[in-house]
Write an enzyme that holds these catalytic residues in place. Structure first.
Site, PDB file in Angstrom:
ATOM      1  N   LYS A 183       1.007  -1.501  -0.108  1.00  0.00           N
ATOM      2  CA  LYS A 183       0.100   0.377  -0.207  1.00  0.00           C
ATOM      3  C   LYS A 183       1.387   1.427  -0.220  1.00  0.00           C
ATOM      4  O   LYS A 183       1.400   1.879   0.925  1.00  0.00           O
ATOM      5  CB  LYS A 183      -0.894  -0.196   1.032  1.00  0.00           C
ATOM      6  N   GLU A 258       9.714   1.599  10.818  1.00  0.00           N
ATOM      7  CA  GLU A 258      10.786   2.838  10.328  1.00  0.00           C
ATOM      8  C   GLU A 258      10.063   4.033  10.627  1.00  0.00           C
ATOM      9  O   GLU A 258       9.304   4.209   9.575  1.00  0.00           O
ATOM     10  CB  GLU A 258      11.259   2.495   9.127  1.00  0.00           C
ATOM     11  N   CYS A 292      13.648  11.015   6.298  1.00  0.00           N
ATOM     12  CA  CYS A 292      13.818  10.648   7.615  1.00  0.00           C
ATOM     13  C   CYS A 292      15.346  10.213   8.733  1.00  0.00           C
ATOM     14  O   CYS A 292      15.447  11.242   9.686  1.00  0.00           O
ATOM     15  CB  CYS A 292      12.857   9.059   7.874  1.00  0.00           C
ATOM     16  N   GLU A 392       9.949  16.784  14.359  1.00  0.00           N
ATOM     17  CA  GLU A 392      10.604  16.498  12.936  1.00  0.00           C
ATOM     18  C   GLU A 392      10.325  17.139  11.910  1.00  0.00           C
ATOM     19  O   GLU A 392       8.806  16.921  11.925  1.00  0.00           O
ATOM     20  CB  GLU A 392      10.111  15.062  12.957  1.00  0.00           C
TER      21      GLU A 392
HETATM   22  P1  NAP Z   1       1.967   8.565   7.283  1.00  0.00           P
HETATM   23  O1  NAP Z   1       1.302   9.173   7.875  1.00  0.00           O
HETATM   24  O2  NAP Z   1       2.497   8.335   8.749  1.00  0.00           O
HETATM   25  O3  NAP Z   1       1.677   7.518   6.303  1.00  0.00           O
HETATM   26  C1  NAP Z   1       3.041   6.847   6.112  1.00  0.00           C
HETATM   27  C2  NAP Z   1       1.688   5.534   5.243  1.00  0.00           C
HETATM   28  O4  NAP Z   1       0.760   4.941   6.176  1.00  0.00           O
HETATM   29  C3  NAP Z   1       1.083   6.106   4.427  1.00  0.00           C
HETATM   30  O5  NAP Z   1       0.654   4.613   2.831  1.00  0.00           O
HETATM   31  C4  NAP Z   1      -0.657   6.241   4.909  1.00  0.00           C
HETATM   32  O6  NAP Z   1      -1.238   6.326   4.193  1.00  0.00           O
HETATM   33  C5  NAP Z   1      -0.604   5.051   5.500  1.00  0.00           C
HETATM   34  N1  NAP Z   1      -1.129   5.298   7.052  1.00  0.00           N
HETATM   35  C6  NAP Z   1      -2.041   6.034   7.118  1.00  0.00           C
HETATM   36  N2  NAP Z   1      -2.773   5.924   8.498  1.00  0.00           N
HETATM   37  C7  NAP Z   1      -2.759   4.683   8.637  1.00  0.00           C
HETATM   38  C8  NAP Z   1      -3.551   3.878   9.819  1.00  0.00           C
HETATM   39  N3  NAP Z   1      -4.370   4.846  10.487  1.00  0.00           N
HETATM   40  N4  NAP Z   1      -2.976   2.489   9.214  1.00  0.00           N
HETATM   41  C9  NAP Z   1      -2.147   2.157   8.420  1.00  0.00           C
HETATM   42  N5  NAP Z   1      -1.678   3.142   7.367  1.00  0.00           N
HETATM   43  C10 NAP Z   1      -1.878   4.519   7.452  1.00  0.00           C
HETATM   44  O7  NAP Z   1       3.532   9.547   6.661  1.00  0.00           O
HETATM   45  P2  NAP Z   1       3.803  10.084   6.005  1.00  0.00           P
HETATM   46  O8  NAP Z   1       3.170  11.574   6.389  1.00  0.00           O
HETATM   47  O9  NAP Z   1       3.171   9.368   4.680  1.00  0.00           O
HETATM   48  O10 NAP Z   1       6.136  10.371   6.214  1.00  0.00           O
HETATM   49  C11 NAP Z   1       6.496  11.185   6.326  1.00  0.00           C
HETATM   50  C12 NAP Z   1       6.971  10.293   8.181  1.00  0.00           C
HETATM   51  O11 NAP Z   1       7.609   9.347   7.120  1.00  0.00           O
HETATM   52  C13 NAP Z   1       8.293  10.678   8.566  1.00  0.00           C
HETATM   53  O12 NAP Z   1       7.663  11.427  10.030  1.00  0.00           O
HETATM   54  C14 NAP Z   1       8.939  10.797   8.522  1.00  0.00           C
HETATM   55  O13 NAP Z   1      10.182  10.761   9.352  1.00  0.00           O
HETATM   56  C15 NAP Z   1       8.449   9.264   7.769  1.00  0.00           C
HETATM   57  N6  NAP Z   1       9.507   8.171   7.591  1.00  0.00           N
HETATM   58  C16 NAP Z   1      10.656   7.240   7.865  1.00  0.00           C
HETATM   59  C17 NAP Z   1      11.511   6.668   7.245  1.00  0.00           C
HETATM   60  C18 NAP Z   1      12.505   5.598   7.746  1.00  0.00           C
HETATM   61  O14 NAP Z   1      12.886   4.582   7.464  1.00  0.00           O
HETATM   62  N7  NAP Z   1      12.300   5.433   9.358  1.00  0.00           N
HETATM   63  C19 NAP Z   1      11.289   7.285   5.795  1.00  0.00           C
HETATM   64  C20 NAP Z   1       9.811   7.835   5.009  1.00  0.00           C
HETATM   65  C21 NAP Z   1       9.871   8.334   6.104  1.00  0.00           C
HETATM   66  P3  NAP Z   1      -2.223   7.398   3.311  1.00  0.00           P
HETATM   67  O15 NAP Z   1      -0.643   7.828   1.490  1.00  0.00           O
HETATM   68  O16 NAP Z   1      -3.315   7.544   3.185  1.00  0.00           O
HETATM   69  O17 NAP Z   1      -1.615   8.948   3.798  1.00  0.00           O
END
Ligand code: NAP
Ligand code: MG
Length: 489
Positions: A183, A258, A292, A392
């Site tokens: 997804k 992650e 990230c 962040e």
């Molecule tokens: P996010 O809001 O957590 O979304 C990540 C993914 O999860 C998206 O596909 C999102 O779908 C989905 N999602 C949202 N709510 C969910 C739920 N309740 N249950 C299951 N899946 C759900 O994060 P983002 O805003 O896309 O990305 C930014 C964040 O990712 C930052 O905090 C960053 O630090 C972190 N990040 C971490 C790493 C690492 O390797 N540690 C790498 C990259 C990014 P939708 O498309 O509908 O939102």
């Protein structure tokens, strides 16, 4: 804006059991180019029903049929082929990624896509090397272990490195013999859908990889709650990661997370200052800061701070956001209007909290003026307790903090809820290693920043998550051990 190469951005369907289908509800959503505000195409919006269909297809492909019976060496061939096809379609995949995400085409084509290909080839090599051990137990028994796949894996990925972070999950999962439901983030699903076609072309059997586009809150949650999903591999925010851990507890799924970061980039007075200035800018501005592991807290030893900041500001002022499709551009558009507003909000908060804005600080006009461009921004005189040093931002905003000595900087660097990455700049080798040991982070770079390799594990300490991606370490998170006892008497 530079014109895009002739690629077709098709409307997106769901990829379930080897077929491209509409969503059960018939609903769809749009995906836009954040650099222009233009709609790129429509994507099918999956819900619980589509999740159930994909899980069923993945379960079937796992339990019976060609994948279940396939020799590891043949899985390896398919993975290798996927890698080669990613290289073959580099221009198309890179263009889709840039149009969808706003990152410079230079990054998509020269960095992200080549690494996607390498990740598939790296894990192709592992497919034939996943094995158990014989164990020296007491008594007339043979004890040995089998390292077996987990089953059905749901991979939920964010929008910052869309195809790359998907490959970090899909490749080890398939190498170990699992099946996968991917997804991707709603904002950036195009490259994932193209990967589905590439996997078909490479001969991956039906149902081994399924791709569902749609909302995390509904579709993502449905995958997390489905009892037939054995593991969730997630990259994204800490808040959603916590929700996934809670949801997975219901069915006791395995989970790897992650999550976010607020990584310290530490410059000692004895560092090669020009190299450290380059490292500081790459650390925070690569990928527009939507990384990230971004080095978002820059710690500079007090006695060189003025000289260092002069060089840094000079360099940052030369970095201007540009059209992501222009191969010369090194700094693109943020991923969405909402992300831009979040970042601009943090910049205001930094100013009102008393940090000194020394570069950038505003939206930038590029092309038609509707893009989500924010200038590379640097704050000086930041205190580690300020919001811009604690939270962040996930954008191009650097918080510079002074320090006095090793103990002081280690204490400040570790004084944060996250622990994803860190870097140390010094010519003193012993000091570099001593500090590397004391930093609470899953990755520490010494005199470099933002290095990644399929062979090097990556993951977080503290609230940056658990489990590791890449390297041999990732395979442990896509397999389980069986202990077999044989009576020899
Ligand atoms: P996010 O809001 O957590 O979304 C990540 C993914 O999860 C998206 O596909 C999102 O779908 C989905 N999602 C949202 N709510 C969910 C739920 N309740 N249950 C299951 N899946 C759900 O994060 P983002 O805003 O896309 O990305 C930014 C964040 O990712 C930052 O905090 C960053 O630090 C972190 N990040 C971490 C790493 C690492 O390797 N540690 C790498 C990259 C990014 P939708 O498309 O509908 O939102
Ligand atoms: Mg998009």
């Amino acid at each position: 804006m530079a014109s895009a190469p002739q690629i077709v951005v098709k409307p997106g369907k769901l990829f379930i059991g080897g077929k491209w289908v509409d969503s059960a509800s018939g609903k769809s959503f749009t995906t836009t180019n954040p650099a222009t505000g233009e709609t790129l195409t429509m994507l099918a919006e999956a819900d619980e029903r589509d999740a159930a269909a994909a899980v069923e297809a993945a379960r079937r492909a796992y339990s019976s049929g060609p994948w279940a019976e396939m020799a590891a060496a043949d899985r390896a061939k398919i993975l290798w082929k996927i890698g080669d096809l990613v290289d073959k379609y580099n221009e198309e995949l890179g263009t889709l990624e840039t149009l969808d995400n706003g990152k410079p085409i230079f990054e998509s084509r020269q960095v992200d896509m080549p690494m996607v290909a390498e990740v598939f080839r790296y894990y192709a090599g592992w497919a034939t090397k996943i094995m158990g051990e014989t164990v020296p137990v007491r008594g007339p028994f043979l004890n040995y272990t089998l390292r077996e796949p987990l089953g059905v894996v749901a991979a939920i990925t964010p929008w910052n490195f869309p195809l790359l972070l998907a490959s970090w999950k899909i490749a080890p999962a398939l190498a170990a013999g699992n099946t996968v439901i991917l997804k991707p983030a709603q904002l950036t699903s195009l490259s994932a859908l193209r990967l589905g076609e590439i996997c078909q072309e490479a001969g991956l059997p039906d149902g081994v990889l399924n791709i569902l586009t749609g909302a995390g809150s509904k579709l993502g949650r449905a995958l997390v709650m489905n009892p037939e999903v054995d593991k969730v591999a997630f990259t994204g925010s800490t808040a959603v990661g916590q929700e996934i851990a809670r949801g997975s507890a219901e069915t006791l799924k395995q989970v790897t997370l992650e999550l976010g970061g607020k990584s310290p980039n530490i410059v000692f007075a004895d560092a090669d200052l020009d190299a450290a200035v380059r490292g500081a800018t790459i650390g925070i501005f690569y990928g527009k800061g939507e990384v990230c592991a971004a080095g978002s807290r820059l710690f500079v030893e007090r006695k060189i701070k003025d000289a260092f900041m002069e060089k840094l500001i000079d360099r940052v002022k030369k970095m201007q956001p540009g059209d992501p499709m222009d191969p010369k551009t090194r700094f693109g558009s943020l991923v969405s209007e909402q992300q831009m507003q979040t970042v601009l909000g943090y910049i205001e908060k930094g100013k009102s909290d008393g940090a000194k804005l020394v570069a950038g600080g505003a939206r930038a006009a590029v092309g038609n003026g509707k893009g989500c461009f924010v200038q590379p921004t640097v704050f000086d005189d930041v205190n580690n307790n300020m919001t811009i040093a604690r939270e962040e931002i996930f954008g191009p905003v650097l918080a510079t903090i002074a320090f006095d000595d090793v103990d002081d900087v280690v204490r400040q660097a570790n004084d944060n809820q996250y622990g994803l990455a860190a870097a140390v700049w010094t010519r003193d080798i012993a000091k570099a290693h001593r500090v590397a040991r004391r930093l609470q982070a899953g990755t520490v770079w010494v005199n470099t920043y933002n290095n990644y390799d399929p062979a090097a594990s990556f993951g977080g300490y503290k609230k940056s998550g658990y489990g590791r991606e890449l390297g041999a370490a990732a395979l442990e998170h896509y397999t389980q051990l069986k202990s077999v006892w044989v009576n020899l008497s």
